[in-house]
Design a protein around this motif. Sequence first.
Motif, mmCIF file in Angstrom:
data_model
loop_
_atom_site.group_PDB
_atom_site.id
_atom_site.type_symbol
_atom_site.label_atom_id
_atom_site.label_comp_id
_atom_site.label_asym_id
_atom_site.label_seq_id
_atom_site.Cartn_x
_atom_site.Cartn_y
_atom_site.Cartn_z
ATOM 1 N N PRO A 1 0.702 -1.225 -0.018
ATOM 2 C CA PRO A 1 -0.190 -0.032 0.040
ATOM 3 C C PRO A 1 1.018 1.197 0.005
ATOM 4 C CG PRO A 1 0.282 -0.729 2.302
ATOM 5 C CD PRO A 1 0.639 -1.839 1.337
ATOM 6 N N LEU A 2 0.405 2.407 -0.729
ATOM 7 C CA LEU A 2 0.951 3.617 -0.395
ATOM 8 C C LEU A 2 0.795 4.335 0.523
ATOM 9 C CD1 LEU A 2 0.480 4.615 -4.602
ATOM 10 C CD2 LEU A 2 2.482 3.515 -3.397
ATOM 11 N N LYS A 3 1.334 3.879 1.877
ATOM 12 C CA LYS A 3 0.949 4.369 3.021
ATOM 13 C C LYS A 3 2.279 4.077 3.978
ATOM 14 C CE LYS A 3 -2.075 0.810 4.699
ATOM 15 N NZ LYS A 3 -3.501 0.697 5.109
ATOM 16 N N LEU A 4 2.321 4.585 5.109
ATOM 17 C CA LEU A 4 3.391 4.057 5.996
ATOM 18 C C LEU A 4 2.659 4.046 7.334
ATOM 19 C CD1 LEU A 4 6.497 3.936 6.395
ATOM 20 C CD2 LEU A 4 6.647 6.193 7.313
ATOM 21 N N ALA A 5 2.839 2.874 7.768
ATOM 22 C CA ALA A 5 1.846 2.358 9.192
ATOM 23 C C ALA A 5 2.857 1.916 10.207
ATOM 24 C CB ALA A 5 0.808 1.505 8.930
ATOM 25 N N ILE A 6 2.558 2.040 11.480
ATOM 26 C CA ILE A 6 3.305 1.644 12.519
ATOM 27 C C ILE A 6 2.476 1.498 13.751
ATOM 28 C CG2 ILE A 6 5.747 2.521 12.158
ATOM 29 C CD1 ILE A 6 5.271 4.819 14.123
ATOM 30 N N GLN B 1 2.799 8.161 2.331
ATOM 31 C CA GLN B 1 4.254 7.613 2.298
ATOM 32 C C GLN B 1 5.486 8.518 2.912
ATOM 33 O OE1 GLN B 1 4.380 4.392 1.456
ATOM 34 N NE2 GLN B 1 6.376 4.174 1.573
ATOM 35 N N ASP B 2 5.133 9.945 2.600
ATOM 36 C CA ASP B 2 5.964 10.862 2.876
ATOM 37 C C ASP B 2 5.920 11.224 4.576
ATOM 38 O OD1 ASP B 2 3.646 12.414 3.273
ATOM 39 O OD2 ASP B 2 4.361 14.055 1.856
ATOM 40 N N GLY B 3 5.201 10.500 5.225
ATOM 41 C CA GLY B 3 4.707 10.806 6.769
ATOM 42 C C GLY B 3 3.878 11.846 7.274
ATOM 43 N N LEU C 1 12.099 11.849 -0.157
ATOM 44 C CA LEU C 1 13.302 10.973 -0.649
ATOM 45 C C LEU C 1 13.051 9.384 -0.589
ATOM 46 C CD1 LEU C 1 16.338 12.984 0.569
ATOM 47 C CD2 LEU C 1 15.337 12.816 -1.788
ATOM 48 N N ASN C 2 13.039 9.153 0.897
ATOM 49 C CA ASN C 2 12.633 7.702 1.077
ATOM 50 C C ASN C 2 11.800 7.584 2.216
ATOM 51 O OD1 ASN C 2 15.252 6.649 -0.972
ATOM 52 N ND2 ASN C 2 13.562 5.573 -0.938
ATOM 53 N N ALA C 3 11.224 6.416 2.709
ATOM 54 C CA ALA C 3 10.351 6.301 3.767
ATOM 55 C C ALA C 3 10.306 4.786 4.224
ATOM 56 C CB ALA C 3 9.304 7.155 3.985
ATOM 57 N N ALA D 1 8.321 1.867 14.738
ATOM 58 C CA ALA D 1 8.918 2.664 14.720
ATOM 59 C C ALA D 1 9.158 3.180 13.083
ATOM 60 C CB ALA D 1 10.269 2.726 15.044
ATOM 61 N N SER D 2 9.344 4.258 12.691
ATOM 62 C CA SER D 2 9.604 4.503 11.212
ATOM 63 C C SER D 2 10.497 5.602 11.008
ATOM 64 C CB SER D 2 8.304 4.718 10.577
ATOM 65 O OG SER D 2 7.568 5.887 10.991
ATOM 66 N N ARG D 3 11.251 5.861 9.753
ATOM 67 C CA ARG D 3 11.942 7.030 9.604
ATOM 68 C C ARG D 3 11.433 7.599 8.319
ATOM 69 N NH1 ARG D 3 18.101 7.312 11.460
ATOM 70 N NH2 ARG D 3 17.556 9.280 11.826
ATOM 71 N N VAL D 4 11.443 8.768 8.040
ATOM 72 C CA VAL D 4 11.173 9.529 6.561
ATOM 73 C C VAL D 4 12.241 10.382 6.494
ATOM 74 C CG1 VAL D 4 9.409 11.055 5.460
ATOM 75 C CG2 VAL D 4 8.577 9.370 7.154
ATOM 76 N N PHE D 5 12.784 10.366 4.943
ATOM 77 C CA PHE D 5 13.915 11.354 4.596
ATOM 78 C C PHE D 5 13.259 12.144 3.659
ATOM 79 C CE2 PHE D 5 15.864 7.418 6.502
ATOM 80 C CZ PHE D 5 16.836 8.040 7.166
ATOM 81 N N MET D 6 13.532 13.487 3.611
ATOM 82 C CA MET D 6 12.998 14.439 2.845
ATOM 83 C C MET D 6 14.300 15.498 2.522
ATOM 84 S SD MET D 6 9.140 15.037 3.841
ATOM 85 C CE MET D 6 9.338 15.039 5.680
ATOM 86 N N THR D 7 14.031 16.184 1.455
ATOM 87 C CA THR D 7 14.877 17.513 1.115
ATOM 88 C C THR D 7 13.976 18.565 0.663
ATOM 89 O OG1 THR D 7 16.817 17.936 0.121
ATOM 90 C CG2 THR D 7 15.148 16.800 -1.136
ATOM 91 N N ASN D 8 14.552 19.567 0.561
ATOM 92 C CA ASN D 8 13.691 20.958 0.155
ATOM 93 C C ASN D 8 13.650 21.117 -0.978
ATOM 94 O OD1 ASN D 8 16.673 21.863 0.500
ATOM 95 N ND2 ASN D 8 15.939 23.614 -0.237
ATOM 96 N N ARG D 9 12.525 21.936 -1.472
ATOM 97 C CA ARG D 9 12.288 22.550 -2.580
ATOM 98 C C ARG D 9 12.845 23.935 -2.581
ATOM 99 N NH1 ARG D 9 5.946 21.116 -3.459
ATOM 100 N NH2 ARG D 9 5.884 18.936 -3.435
ATOM 101 N N PRO D 10 13.098 24.658 -3.933
ATOM 102 C CA PRO D 10 13.723 25.798 -3.861
ATOM 103 C C PRO D 10 12.843 26.888 -3.009
ATOM 104 C CG PRO D 10 13.168 25.134 -6.289
ATOM 105 C CD PRO D 10 12.637 24.245 -5.183
#
Length: 748
Positions: free
Chosen positions: A9-14, A25-27, A60-62, A69-78
Amino acid sequence: MAVEIAVGPLKLAINQGASFLVTEQDGQITWPTDKGFYFADTRMMSVWRIFANGEDWDLLNASAIAYYASRVFMTNRPLASEGGDIPPGTLSLTVGRTLAGGLHEDLDLTNNGQVPVRFNLEIVIRSDFADLFEVKAKHIVRRGRINTTWAPNHRQLHARYENGDFIREVRVRIRDAGSNPVYANGRISFDVRLKPGEHWHACLLYEVFDGQTRHRPPAACIDRALSSRPAQRLAEWQNRALKLTTSNEEFYRFYHQSVEDVAALRLPIEGTDHMEFVPAAGVPWFVGLFGRDSLIVSLQTALVYPDFARGALDVLGRYQATERDDYRDAQPGKIMHELRQGELAHFKLIPHTPYYGTADATPLYLIVLHNAWRCTGDDKLLKRHLATAERCLQWIDESGDLDGDGFQEYQTRSRDGYENQGWKDAGEAVVYPDGTLVKGPKALCELQGYVYDAWRRMAEIYEHLGEHAKAHALNAKAKALYERFNDVFWDEKSGFYAFCLDGDKQPVLSVASNPGHCLWSGIVPPERAARVVKRLLAPDMDSGWGVRTLSAKHPAYNPHSYQNGSVWPHDNAFLMIGMRRYGFIREAEHLAREISGAASYFARHRMPELYAGLQRDPTSFPVQYRGANVPQAWAAGSCFAILHSLIGFQPDAQHGKLYIDPQLPAWLNDLSLSQLRVNGDVYDLRFWREKDVTRWEVTGGDASAVEQRSFARGAAMRPPEQESAPVGNKPPGRRLRQKERTDSQAAI
């Protein structure tokens, strides 16, 4: 090189205990949605968004790093900022989360650029305190009042919901923040200033209150999550559970993920612990106490950890109905279906307090009691639950048989009750051959098998306790049910059993998977078993990923439906054990291969509740049902049922014996098990194939207590006072170590 496909599924669950968090998916939790942070059937957080100067972050990834427990990795837009533009990809944002009652959230920022940056990190948090039932139905009614306050001196956001004496609260406390938080316009904001290479951190601690108890979040940050108390409890469970090794990586990963999934669903119910516990049914919609689910999982886990069943027997016995209550479909002696703790249940706007709308949990309770006794040899277990069991027997006779015809029927009396009360409990799940819904009291075929099996097992218990007259009476009732069932439900033309009898006692001849459960219960005569097995594995039933719930030729068939053509792993588990019971080894292996193969396509080899009944072809993969619960307890348990079937597991703790009948398929050449527990004894076993023959040896424990006995014989497949030989296609195997026993019921 083969392409690895990971369906999910396109979701993140804990989840952990009564809490679960489901996000994008991006938390993030973006309104409108059915996602959120839930506790005790209430959505404690309905929105969670994070921005930099009002701009979204790019994912980026999650992933979950453990079930809690979960981790989500993101980066900025301009970003346009006061100090100049911040190019995209300059900032790293990591969101880490750990659940244990409350929620611990870590925010970590790094400036990967070459110049200093300054921006506002903004977090939107909202709580609607909606009841889970209303969220699921997409019809939320606000009955009480929400009050939100910000305490700057304590760095704490407090949201409280009150509706009379129903109270829910969530407190978000900010700790160890790299800059001072402020609260405005519904957002917690931080003024973040970072030099090149500099890091910034903050903890958000979510404490939840259910009106009686405050549930605090974990104190440790995400980098210590794998040494937290939930991690320790998982390790303890895994250490005590059955260990499996094999050169087949697919099945190895399926098994170990299933062990973790069962552990993930432990409910914090008074009177149980994390070893003898009751599982929630599944995440997200069934994080609660369910009778049928807990009992089926107790059967499935008998091989993995036999004491598991104690928690289910204790808790469900505690909730056994003592009086008639039509709104809750309760009658004295009935085992409950579902217990809820949200606002609707609190004010009795739904009957789940608990609700008793299940026709199969009561006979399943008796089956689990017998099975647990056969695995543990604990007479105290029988004495502890005998009064509950006798009330179950009375309910079967007086309330389970609505019209006194000797069959089990169900019909809801509640205005909010379930139309269907077997395991296929969707409103459209029981259909005539023309696709119309069956009305009136329904006598499902598998219910008759469950009661037959329960009576046989309770007769054995009474014999053991010296209650010979009661044992004789139950065996006589079982024999009568066996004969009447096979007279009324059997359709000679199709060579299959009726799905059910309708309200007029007419057979409903829709071809469904339910008759396969009759193989499991042993109510099918051996001479008919081959036709039943053949029909179950016909192309319209066998999807290639498992047997469908309903024939693809049926007008009501829909491969994407909940129970009218989908594939349920636990349903197939019943079928494969039933096939082995009757000697159909290759057919059972065929199903085992399909289910194990399907698991390999799902992310982390985590088996979902169900998936589509689409036909398999060389380029296809299983398609997960859109609303499937993941993890789900009896889906995980399907792996244990495969193992049970492959080794022919037959514990006989009363006599200090472990009987096995291993038949490894060609796709599983070797298998080693350690810490297999029967009657307090622990065994290590090794199995391997030599050509088409399965060999085995005892590598730990008392080798004299382990013997080979045909899985296809025994009381499970014969009516009382009748002897029958298996009619399956048993391939040559090693010589039996002793004369086969025929006087005892195989476990499960």
